[in-house]
Design an enzyme around this catalytic site. Sequence first.
Site, PDB file in Angstrom:
ATOM      1  N   SER A  52       0.642  -1.313   0.070  1.00 48.08           N
ATOM      2  CA  SER A  52       0.183  -0.049   0.344  1.00 48.08           C
ATOM      3  C   SER A  52       1.034   1.159  -0.294  1.00 48.08           C
ATOM      4  O   SER A  52       0.228   2.095  -0.713  1.00 48.08           O
ATOM      5  CB  SER A  52      -0.519   0.329   1.155  1.00 48.08           C
ATOM      6  OG  SER A  52      -1.808  -0.932   0.990  1.00 48.08           O
ATOM      7  N   GLU A  83     -10.807  -4.730  12.786  1.00 48.80           N
ATOM      8  CA  GLU A  83     -10.364  -5.238  13.881  1.00 48.80           C
ATOM      9  C   GLU A  83      -9.102  -5.220  13.884  1.00 48.80           C
ATOM     10  O   GLU A  83      -8.275  -5.613  15.594  1.00 48.80           O
ATOM     11  CB  GLU A  83     -10.220  -7.412  13.906  1.00 48.80           C
ATOM     12  CG  GLU A  83      -9.912  -7.323  12.428  1.00 48.80           C
ATOM     13  CD  GLU A  83     -10.448  -6.698  10.889  1.00 48.80           C
ATOM     14  OE1 GLU A  83     -10.800  -6.286  10.935  1.00 48.80           O
ATOM     15  OE2 GLU A  83      -9.164  -7.682   9.462  1.00 48.80           O
ATOM     16  N   HIS A 107     -16.775   3.921  10.181  1.00 52.57           N
ATOM     17  CA  HIS A 107     -17.779   2.814  10.392  1.00 52.57           C
ATOM     18  C   HIS A 107     -17.113   3.205  12.047  1.00 52.57           C
ATOM     19  O   HIS A 107     -16.519   3.430  12.915  1.00 52.57           O
ATOM     20  CB  HIS A 107     -16.973   1.383   9.976  1.00 52.57           C
ATOM     21  CG  HIS A 107     -17.764   0.311  11.041  1.00 52.57           C
ATOM     22  ND1 HIS A 107     -19.273   0.148  10.979  1.00 52.57           N
ATOM     23  CD2 HIS A 107     -17.542  -1.155  11.778  1.00 52.57           C
ATOM     24  CE1 HIS A 107     -19.896  -0.840  11.962  1.00 52.57           C
ATOM     25  NE2 HIS A 107     -18.920  -1.197  11.585  1.00 52.57           N
TER      26      HIS A 107
HETATM   27  P1  NDP Z   1      -8.971  -2.083   4.301  1.00 56.50           P
HETATM   28  O1  NDP Z   1      -9.036  -3.615   4.196  1.00 56.50           O
HETATM   29  O2  NDP Z   1      -9.136  -1.542   2.371  1.00 56.50           O
HETATM   30  O3  NDP Z   1      -7.735  -1.906   3.968  1.00 56.50           O
HETATM   31  C1  NDP Z   1      -6.655  -1.900   4.387  1.00 56.50           C
HETATM   32  C2  NDP Z   1      -5.475  -0.822   4.213  1.00 56.50           C
HETATM   33  O4  NDP Z   1      -4.491  -1.335   5.803  1.00 56.50           O
HETATM   34  C3  NDP Z   1      -4.251  -1.494   3.433  1.00 56.50           C
HETATM   35  O5  NDP Z   1      -3.982  -0.546   3.030  1.00 56.50           O
HETATM   36  C4  NDP Z   1      -3.084  -2.005   4.419  1.00 56.50           C
HETATM   37  O6  NDP Z   1      -1.974  -1.774   3.857  1.00 56.50           O
HETATM   38  C5  NDP Z   1      -3.275  -0.964   5.523  1.00 56.50           C
HETATM   39  N1  NDP Z   1      -3.336  -1.173   7.136  1.00 56.50           N
HETATM   40  C6  NDP Z   1      -3.537  -3.093   7.567  1.00 56.50           C
HETATM   41  N2  NDP Z   1      -3.040  -2.726   9.336  1.00 56.50           N
HETATM   42  C7  NDP Z   1      -2.548  -2.106   8.983  1.00 56.50           C
HETATM   43  C8  NDP Z   1      -1.017  -1.889  10.144  1.00 56.50           C
HETATM   44  N3  NDP Z   1      -1.047  -2.454  11.538  1.00 56.50           N
HETATM   45  N4  NDP Z   1      -0.675  -0.425  10.041  1.00 56.50           N
HETATM   46  C9  NDP Z   1      -1.292   0.207   9.021  1.00 56.50           C
HETATM   47  N5  NDP Z   1      -1.451   0.428   7.792  1.00 56.50           N
HETATM   48  C10 NDP Z   1      -2.606  -1.253   7.906  1.00 56.50           C
HETATM   49  O7  NDP Z   1     -10.787  -1.394   4.778  1.00 56.50           O
HETATM   50  P2  NDP Z   1     -11.689  -1.166   4.217  1.00 56.50           P
HETATM   51  O8  NDP Z   1     -11.352   0.133   3.432  1.00 56.50           O
HETATM   52  O9  NDP Z   1     -12.197  -1.942   3.694  1.00 56.50           O
HETATM   53  O10 NDP Z   1     -11.965  -1.001   5.470  1.00 56.50           O
HETATM   54  C11 NDP Z   1     -11.650   0.492   6.373  1.00 56.50           C
HETATM   55  C12 NDP Z   1     -12.391   1.225   7.351  1.00 56.50           C
HETATM   56  O11 NDP Z   1     -13.659   1.941   6.428  1.00 56.50           O
HETATM   57  C13 NDP Z   1     -13.141   0.327   8.147  1.00 56.50           C
HETATM   58  O12 NDP Z   1     -13.938   1.081   9.476  1.00 56.50           O
HETATM   59  C14 NDP Z   1     -14.655  -0.047   7.446  1.00 56.50           C
HETATM   60  O13 NDP Z   1     -15.583  -0.903   8.626  1.00 56.50           O
HETATM   61  C15 NDP Z   1     -15.209   0.985   6.918  1.00 56.50           C
HETATM   62  N6  NDP Z   1     -15.742   0.989   5.466  1.00 56.50           N
HETATM   63  C16 NDP Z   1     -15.573   0.076   4.615  1.00 56.50           C
HETATM   64  C17 NDP Z   1     -15.993   0.313   3.464  1.00 56.50           C
HETATM   65  C18 NDP Z   1     -16.043  -0.620   2.603  1.00 56.50           C
HETATM   66  O14 NDP Z   1     -16.331  -0.913   1.755  1.00 56.50           O
HETATM   67  N7  NDP Z   1     -15.182  -1.360   2.650  1.00 56.50           N
HETATM   68  C19 NDP Z   1     -17.001   1.089   3.364  1.00 56.50           C
HETATM   69  C20 NDP Z   1     -17.634   1.433   4.306  1.00 56.50           C
HETATM   70  C21 NDP Z   1     -16.734   1.793   5.549  1.00 56.50           C
HETATM   71  P3  NDP Z   1      -0.507  -3.172   4.262  1.00 56.50           P
HETATM   72  O15 NDP Z   1      -0.785  -3.306   2.632  1.00 56.50           O
HETATM   73  O16 NDP Z   1       0.307  -2.955   4.799  1.00 56.50           O
HETATM   74  O17 NDP Z   1      -1.332  -3.708   4.630  1.00 56.50           O
HETATM   75 MG    MG Z   2     -19.780  -2.973   7.678  1.00 57.44          MG
END
Ligand code: NDP
Ligand code: MG
EC number: 1.1.1.86
Length: 330
Positions: A52, A83, A107
Amino acid sequence: MLEKYYDKDADMSAISSKTIAVIGYGSQGRGQALNLKDSGLNVVIGLRPGKSWDLAKSEGFEVMEVADAAKKADVIQILIPDEHQGAVYREQIAKGLTKGKTLMFSHGFNIHFGQIVPPADVDVVMVAPKGPGHMVRRTYTEGKGVPALIAIHQDVSGNARKLALAYAKGIGATRAVVFETSFREETETDLFGEQAVLCGGMTSLIRAGFETLVEAGYAPEMAYLEVLHETKLIVDLIYEGGFTKMRNAISNTAQFGDLTRGPRVIGQESYLAMQEILEEIQTGAFAKEWMLENMVNRPVFTALTKADEEHLIEEVGKEIRATMPQFKNL
Ligand code: NDP
Ligand code: MG
Ligand code: MG
């Protein structure tokens, strides 16, 4: 009825001089960050080194460690998986979240279930698009937006709502509509929707129909086309004009079967299951189960995901979609 807001109700000056840290560059992180940048706002991305990080950099962002982004920014939008948010907040964000800043979510899970407890001297708000990140991005580039929810958990500055609306405008949501809700209502309805209807209910309904036809000796390809492929066509009509538009478009025979047989499929038992599922959400039992599942490295999540990936409907679907041009490049 909920309060509704549009472009005219949102004033970008509430956010235009601030630095926004988007933590995470996945589905929502990427979509929201690109839109904010194209709306002329000051965005930095907080991440750990990895895929990312490289992507955000190649798309023109200033990328830094989460702790540095939290320290630098006035507005911190946490968009990593729910989580992981608690641990990342405690270890890397809390220290930089000083007096007068705004902590933001898409969220309400971590605030509502007490996994993150912010200090009393910051604003805590939610701007939650009601659609996946790639749609947040795509609709924005088309001059439109996806609807979003805002909610205020703490308003120390007295400007929390103005800032949330300005952010919502920055991601394009006020071009559609923004509703104001609470962290509790967003969290509970979002979890219920995805569990009982959108994801859990839908896949279980489709799988049950597929298995019933295949077990009765019909070709898996026929079962797939009938209960999975056509789902989208029907859902699109419901989305555009409710049950009424869908029923105007289907045959009278289909409508009679729909009205008389549907309630037998989703009957009393399903209503009771839905009530139980909602109660597990309201009491925190679901949140606890999911947090504990993560602590033991997700055995249930992994086993059930794998079993569904190996289901015949997935195999047949892959073959059928490979023959249809509209699925190329998806
Ligand atoms: P994602 O699963 O797409 O997020 C992944 C991102 O988080 C990657 O860039 C990853 O980087 C980074 N990441 C994961 N762990 C860490 C860490 N320990 N430190 C730094 N970066 C980290 O998330 P979503 O977009 O699905 O969800 C994000 C929020 O949005 C949540 O609260 C969700 O409930 C909310 N939401 C999501 C929707 C959706 O359609 N997906 C809709 C509406 C709300 P790396 O590449 O390094 O792993
Ligand atoms: Mg949801
Ligand atoms: Mg038919």
